[in-house]
Design a protein around this motif. Structure first.
Motif, PDB file in Angstrom:
ATOM      1  N   VAL A   1      -4.955  -9.380  -5.719  1.00  0.00           N
ATOM      2  CA  VAL A   1      -3.517  -9.122  -5.681  1.00  0.00           C
ATOM      3  C   VAL A   1      -3.129  -8.804  -4.240  1.00  0.00           C
ATOM      4  N   MET A   2      -1.877  -8.991  -3.935  1.00  0.00           N
ATOM      5  CA  MET A   2      -1.371  -8.665  -2.607  1.00  0.00           C
ATOM      6  C   MET A   2      -0.551  -7.385  -2.708  1.00  0.00           C
ATOM      7  N   GLY A   3      -0.444  -6.695  -1.607  1.00  0.00           N
ATOM      8  CA  GLY A   3       0.320  -5.462  -1.590  1.00  0.00           C
ATOM      9  C   GLY A   3       0.737  -5.112  -0.175  1.00  0.00           C
ATOM     10  N   THR A   4       1.362  -3.952  -0.051  1.00  0.00           N
ATOM     11  CA  THR A   4       1.857  -3.484   1.235  1.00  0.00           C
ATOM     12  C   THR A   4       1.457  -2.030   1.418  1.00  0.00           C
TER      13      THR A   4
ATOM     14  N   ASP B   1       2.574   1.352   3.112  1.00  0.00           N
ATOM     15  CA  ASP B   1       3.797   1.914   3.684  1.00  0.00           C
ATOM     16  C   ASP B   1       3.487   2.872   4.831  1.00  0.00           C
TER      17      ASP B   1
ATOM     18  N   THR C   1       1.106  -0.255  -2.186  1.00  0.00           N
ATOM     19  CA  THR C   1       1.968  -0.689  -3.281  1.00  0.00           C
ATOM     20  C   THR C   1       1.665  -2.152  -3.554  1.00  0.00           C
ATOM     21  N   LEU C   2       1.305  -2.461  -4.797  1.00  0.00           N
ATOM     22  CA  LEU C   2       0.991  -3.835  -5.162  1.00  0.00           C
ATOM     23  C   LEU C   2       2.275  -4.627  -5.381  1.00  0.00           C
ATOM     24  N   ASP C   3       2.227  -5.925  -5.056  1.00  0.00           N
ATOM     25  CA  ASP C   3       3.397  -6.784  -5.243  1.00  0.00           C
ATOM     26  C   ASP C   3       3.723  -6.964  -6.724  1.00  0.00           C
ATOM     27  N   HIS C   4       2.704  -6.958  -7.577  1.00  0.00           N
ATOM     28  CA  HIS C   4       2.885  -7.129  -9.018  1.00  0.00           C
ATOM     29  C   HIS C   4       2.005  -6.115  -9.745  1.00  0.00           C
TER      30      HIS C   4
END
Length: 81
Positions: free
Chosen positions: A6-9, A11, A17-20
């Motif tokens: 999964v992809m995330g950011t 902060d 925080t995961l995109d999904h």
């Protein structure tokens, strides 16, 4: 153990925080491996995206203005490859 990509950011507080949302195995402990791209990799990805978008725009323009060739003509000479 199974892997889910999964992809995330991350902060400004270092929180991931995961995109999904993850749908399976709720309320489970997980092991997280974070892969952070190097600046050069990010620049290459952005350049690649820009090239893809520009190529698409060019192809769309050609299609809309009738600058096309028949598909059969694309295959000419490729039979021997």
């Amino acid at each position: 153990m199974k892997a889910i990509k999964v992809m995330g950011t991350i902060d400004e507080h270092g929180q991931l925080t995961l995109d999904h949302p993850l749908i399976k195995d709720k309320n489970s402990r997980v092991e997280v491996i974070v892969l952070i791209p190097e600046a050069a990799e990010t620049d290459e990805l952005e350049s690649s995206k820009k090239e893809i978008v520009e190529d698409f725009r060019q192809a769309w323009h050609e299609a809309m203005t009738g600058q096309t060739i028949p598909v059969a003509q694309l295959w000419e000479g490729l039979e021997d490859v």
